[in-house]
Motif scaffolding. Structure first.
Motif, PDB file in Angstrom:
ATOM      1  N   MET A 125       0.852  -1.188   0.000  1.00  0.00           N
ATOM      2  CA  MET A 125       0.000   0.000   0.000  1.00  0.00           C
ATOM      3  C   MET A 125       0.891   1.242   0.000  1.00  0.00           C
ATOM      4  O   MET A 125       1.836   1.325   0.764  1.00  0.00           O
ATOM      5  CB  MET A 125      -0.904  -0.001   1.244  1.00  0.00           C
ATOM      6  N   THR A 126       0.587   2.199  -0.874  1.00  0.00           N
ATOM      7  CA  THR A 126       1.443   3.368  -1.003  1.00  0.00           C
ATOM      8  C   THR A 126       1.196   4.345   0.119  1.00  0.00           C
ATOM      9  O   THR A 126       0.158   4.333   0.768  1.00  0.00           O
ATOM     10  CB  THR A 126       1.179   4.081  -2.344  1.00  0.00           C
ATOM     11  N   SER A 127       2.188   5.265   0.312  1.00  0.00           N
ATOM     12  CA  SER A 127       2.031   6.276   1.350  1.00  0.00           C
ATOM     13  C   SER A 127       0.877   7.197   1.020  1.00  0.00           C
ATOM     14  O   SER A 127       0.217   7.721   1.897  1.00  0.00           O
ATOM     15  CB  SER A 127       3.329   7.077   1.487  1.00  0.00           C
ATOM     16  N   GLU A 128       0.601   7.407  -0.306  1.00  0.00           N
ATOM     17  CA  GLU A 128      -0.490   8.287  -0.687  1.00  0.00           C
ATOM     18  C   GLU A 128      -1.831   7.716  -0.250  1.00  0.00           C
ATOM     19  O   GLU A 128      -2.719   8.423   0.212  1.00  0.00           O
ATOM     20  CB  GLU A 128      -0.469   8.520  -2.203  1.00  0.00           C
ATOM     21  N   SER A 129      -1.971   6.377  -0.373  1.00  0.00           N
ATOM     22  CA  SER A 129      -3.242   5.755  -0.033  1.00  0.00           C
ATOM     23  C   SER A 129      -3.457   5.706   1.469  1.00  0.00           C
ATOM     24  O   SER A 129      -4.588   5.599   1.931  1.00  0.00           O
ATOM     25  CB  SER A 129      -3.313   4.347  -0.639  1.00  0.00           C
ATOM     26  N   THR A 130      -2.357   5.757   2.243  1.00  0.00           N
ATOM     27  CA  THR A 130      -2.512   5.674   3.695  1.00  0.00           C
ATOM     28  C   THR A 130      -2.521   7.047   4.350  1.00  0.00           C
ATOM     29  O   THR A 130      -2.810   7.152   5.529  1.00  0.00           O
ATOM     30  CB  THR A 130      -1.361   4.841   4.299  1.00  0.00           C
ATOM     31  N   GLU A 162      -3.657  10.832   5.411  1.00  0.00           N
ATOM     32  CA  GLU A 162      -4.983  11.324   5.770  1.00  0.00           C
ATOM     33  C   GLU A 162      -5.545  12.200   4.663  1.00  0.00           C
ATOM     34  O   GLU A 162      -4.811  12.883   3.956  1.00  0.00           O
ATOM     35  CB  GLU A 162      -4.887  12.132   7.068  1.00  0.00           C
ATOM     36  N   SER A 163      -6.846  12.167   4.522  1.00  0.00           N
ATOM     37  CA  SER A 163      -7.512  13.022   3.547  1.00  0.00           C
ATOM     38  C   SER A 163      -8.715  13.684   4.220  1.00  0.00           C
ATOM     39  O   SER A 163      -9.166  13.261   5.284  1.00  0.00           O
ATOM     40  CB  SER A 163      -7.955  12.214   2.318  1.00  0.00           C
ATOM     41  N   TRP A 164      -9.216  14.731   3.583  1.00  0.00           N
ATOM     42  CA  TRP A 164     -10.299  15.526   4.161  1.00  0.00           C
ATOM     43  C   TRP A 164     -11.409  15.703   3.135  1.00  0.00           C
ATOM     44  O   TRP A 164     -11.154  16.069   1.987  1.00  0.00           O
ATOM     45  CB  TRP A 164      -9.784  16.918   4.565  1.00  0.00           C
ATOM     46  N   ARG A 165     -12.623  15.437   3.561  1.00  0.00           N
ATOM     47  CA  ARG A 165     -13.791  15.751   2.732  1.00  0.00           C
ATOM     48  C   ARG A 165     -13.986  17.262   2.744  1.00  0.00           C
ATOM     49  O   ARG A 165     -13.510  17.962   3.634  1.00  0.00           O
ATOM     50  CB  ARG A 165     -15.038  15.052   3.263  1.00  0.00           C
ATOM     51  N   VAL A 166     -14.731  17.767   1.786  1.00  0.00           N
ATOM     52  CA  VAL A 166     -14.877  19.202   1.621  1.00  0.00           C
ATOM     53  C   VAL A 166     -15.513  19.870   2.844  1.00  0.00           C
ATOM     54  O   VAL A 166     -15.115  20.965   3.258  1.00  0.00           O
ATOM     55  CB  VAL A 166     -15.674  19.528   0.337  1.00  0.00           C
ATOM     56  N   GLY A 167     -16.482  19.189   3.473  1.00  0.00           N
ATOM     57  CA  GLY A 167     -17.132  19.777   4.645  1.00  0.00           C
ATOM     58  C   GLY A 167     -16.178  19.930   5.801  1.00  0.00           C
ATOM     59  O   GLY A 167     -16.154  20.964   6.485  1.00  0.00           O
ATOM     60  N   ARG A 168     -15.371  18.905   6.032  1.00  0.00           N
ATOM     61  CA  ARG A 168     -14.403  18.946   7.130  1.00  0.00           C
ATOM     62  C   ARG A 168     -13.343  20.011   6.878  1.00  0.00           C
ATOM     63  O   ARG A 168     -12.943  20.740   7.797  1.00  0.00           O
ATOM     64  CB  ARG A 168     -13.754  17.568   7.279  1.00  0.00           C
ATOM     65  N   LEU A 169     -12.889  20.113   5.629  1.00  0.00           N
ATOM     66  CA  LEU A 169     -11.877  21.106   5.309  1.00  0.00           C
ATOM     67  C   LEU A 169     -12.443  22.515   5.439  1.00  0.00           C
ATOM     68  O   LEU A 169     -11.760  23.425   5.922  1.00  0.00           O
ATOM     69  CB  LEU A 169     -11.354  20.888   3.886  1.00  0.00           C
ATOM     70  N   ALA A 183     -15.240   6.726  -4.646  1.00  0.00           N
ATOM     71  CA  ALA A 183     -16.001   5.996  -5.663  1.00  0.00           C
ATOM     72  C   ALA A 183     -17.346   6.659  -5.913  1.00  0.00           C
ATOM     73  O   ALA A 183     -17.899   6.593  -7.008  1.00  0.00           O
ATOM     74  CB  ALA A 183     -16.199   4.539  -5.218  1.00  0.00           C
ATOM     75  N   GLY A 184     -17.864   7.326  -4.888  1.00  0.00           N
ATOM     76  CA  GLY A 184     -19.143   8.015  -5.030  1.00  0.00           C
ATOM     77  C   GLY A 184     -19.015   9.414  -5.590  1.00  0.00           C
ATOM     78  O   GLY A 184     -20.005  10.147  -5.714  1.00  0.00           O
ATOM     79  N   GLY A 185     -17.779   9.825  -5.930  1.00  0.00           N
ATOM     80  CA  GLY A 185     -17.572  11.132  -6.537  1.00  0.00           C
ATOM     81  C   GLY A 185     -17.348  12.256  -5.562  1.00  0.00           C
ATOM     82  O   GLY A 185     -17.292  13.425  -5.961  1.00  0.00           O
ATOM     83  N   HIS A 186     -17.203  11.963  -4.261  1.00  0.00           N
ATOM     84  CA  HIS A 186     -16.984  13.022  -3.274  1.00  0.00           C
ATOM     85  C   HIS A 186     -15.534  13.506  -3.317  1.00  0.00           C
ATOM     86  O   HIS A 186     -14.602  12.717  -3.503  1.00  0.00           O
ATOM     87  CB  HIS A 186     -17.316  12.514  -1.869  1.00  0.00           C
ATOM     88  N   ARG A 187     -15.364  14.810  -3.114  1.00  0.00           N
ATOM     89  CA  ARG A 187     -14.016  15.402  -3.103  1.00  0.00           C
ATOM     90  C   ARG A 187     -13.257  14.962  -1.850  1.00  0.00           C
ATOM     91  O   ARG A 187     -13.820  14.959  -0.753  1.00  0.00           O
ATOM     92  CB  ARG A 187     -14.108  16.927  -3.126  1.00  0.00           C
ATOM     93  N   GLU A 188     -11.980  14.644  -2.028  1.00  0.00           N
ATOM     94  CA  GLU A 188     -11.103  14.357  -0.903  1.00  0.00           C
ATOM     95  C   GLU A 188      -9.788  15.106  -1.115  1.00  0.00           C
ATOM     96  O   GLU A 188      -9.133  14.952  -2.140  1.00  0.00           O
ATOM     97  CB  GLU A 188     -10.833  12.856  -0.775  1.00  0.00           C
ATOM     98  N   TYR A 189      -9.447  15.934  -0.123  1.00  0.00           N
ATOM     99  CA  TYR A 189      -8.231  16.731  -0.196  1.00  0.00           C
ATOM    100  C   TYR A 189      -7.108  16.023   0.554  1.00  0.00           C
ATOM    101  O   TYR A 189      -7.314  15.487   1.641  1.00  0.00           O
ATOM    102  CB  TYR A 189      -8.473  18.112   0.412  1.00  0.00           C
ATOM    103  N   THR A 190      -5.905  16.064  -0.015  1.00  0.00           N
ATOM    104  CA  THR A 190      -4.740  15.417   0.582  1.00  0.00           C
ATOM    105  C   THR A 190      -3.891  16.455   1.323  1.00  0.00           C
ATOM    106  O   THR A 190      -4.181  17.650   1.300  1.00  0.00           O
ATOM    107  CB  THR A 190      -3.885  14.762  -0.507  1.00  0.00           C
ATOM    108  N   GLU A 191      -2.819  15.971   1.939  1.00  0.00           N
ATOM    109  CA  GLU A 191      -1.914  16.889   2.634  1.00  0.00           C
ATOM    110  C   GLU A 191      -1.295  17.880   1.657  1.00  0.00           C
ATOM    111  O   GLU A 191      -1.067  19.049   2.003  1.00  0.00           O
ATOM    112  CB  GLU A 191      -0.830  16.092   3.356  1.00  0.00           C
ATOM    113  N   ALA A 192      -1.008  17.434   0.428  1.00  0.00           N
ATOM    114  CA  ALA A 192      -0.462  18.348  -0.584  1.00  0.00           C
ATOM    115  C   ALA A 192      -1.477  19.440  -0.916  1.00  0.00           C
ATOM    116  O   ALA A 192      -1.108  20.601  -1.139  1.00  0.00           O
ATOM    117  CB  ALA A 192      -0.090  17.574  -1.848  1.00  0.00           C
ATOM    118  N   ASP A 193      -2.748  19.070  -0.943  1.00  0.00           N
ATOM    119  CA  ASP A 193      -3.792  20.062  -1.204  1.00  0.00           C
ATOM    120  C   ASP A 193      -3.870  21.078  -0.065  1.00  0.00           C
ATOM    121  O   ASP A 193      -4.111  22.272  -0.293  1.00  0.00           O
ATOM    122  CB  ASP A 193      -5.155  19.379  -1.372  1.00  0.00           C
TER     123      ASP A 193
END
Length: 258
Positions: A1-6, A8-15, A42-52
């Motif tokens: 499993m890559t570091s990108e997949s592990t 943390e990410s943030w949904r738009v509401g949380r961000l 998979a449902g099309g929801h935005r997820e922001y990464t640490e780079a974002d």
């Protein structure tokens, strides 16, 4: 499993909640390409990464310096020095803290005089007015040959009033606009093309910002660019003829004949 997949990410509401922005603002920034999430569920929801999130900080820091979204986009596309950005942001914050501290001291003095049943002194009122003013928004030798002392003073005063934003407008956005225009020119894009006209319109906005719309100053700056493009651009190797051809191309976009 890559570091990108592990990671943390943030949904738009949380961000939105964490950043103090609205979901609508984040959606808009996604639409205009200023800040787009790197992932989608998979449902099309935005997820922001640490780079974002790092890019979000850059957007917010540049916005706090008074830059418009279009300018921020150009700066980020051109690449900004993270150290310079943090230092400029810190300088702006410290200036605001200092100004607010002065304003607080003045207001305390006014409050003490009013609470004692005294009319505030003229000195206290003037000090308060000055403090309020402080909390509001805020070429070298080549130019010296084409502008007189008063015109140079106007340029310096208007540039100083921009604070840290001046660096990004002059040293990042303006050169990047010239590079974009030159790429279109060398690609054979007609000067009347919409892309070229948009670039010229932004260049003219920046010119007005620094010259106050003074035709004499604008003409002097243009003459300096024509006579010494290497000095004005900060690129010693810039061929003068290339810059002059670009200037003529931009004038055609403005509807000015050669």
């Amino acid at each position: 499993m890559t570091s990108e997949s592990t990671s943390e990410s943030w949904r738009v509401g949380r961000l939105a909640e964490a950043s103090g922005l609205t979901v609508r603002t984040l959606h808009h920034w996604d639409t205009i390409g200023l800040l787009s999430p790197s992932r989608r569920t998979a449902g099309g929801h935005r997820e922001y990464t640490e780079a974002d999130l790092a890019r979000l900080y850059q957007v917010l820091a540049l916005r706090s310096l008074g830059l418009a979204l279009d300018t921020i986009a150009v700066c980020l596309d051109a690449g900004v020095d993270p150290t310079r950005l943090v230092r400029d942001h810190l300088a702006g914050v410290e200036t605001s803290i200092e100004a607010l501290g002065v304003l607080r001291d003045r207001l305390v003095r006014l409050d003490e005089e009013l609470s004692a049943g005294h009319d505030p002194s003229a000195t206290a009122l003037v000090d308060a007015v000055r403090a309020v003013g402080r909390t509001g928004p805020e070429g070298g030798h080549a130019l010296d040959r084409h502008l007189d002392a008063e015109q140079m003073r106007v340029l310096r005063t208007r540039a100083a009033a921009l604070g840290p934003a001046r660096h990004y407008l002059l040293e990042v956005e303006w050169p990047e606009l010239y590079r974009r225009a030159d790429r279109l020119r060398t690609a054979g894009t007609p000067a009347t093309d919409r892309q070229v006209r948009r670039i010229v319109a932004r260049m003219d906005e920046l010119s007005a910002l620094f010259t106050g719309g003074d035709a004499g100053i604008s003409a002097g700056v243009k003459a300096a660019w024509h006579d010494d493009p290497a000095a004005m651009s900060g690129e010693p190797e810039a061929p003068a003829e290339d810059w002059r051809e670009l200037a003529a191309y931009l004038d055609r976009a403005r509807g000015i004949s050669d």
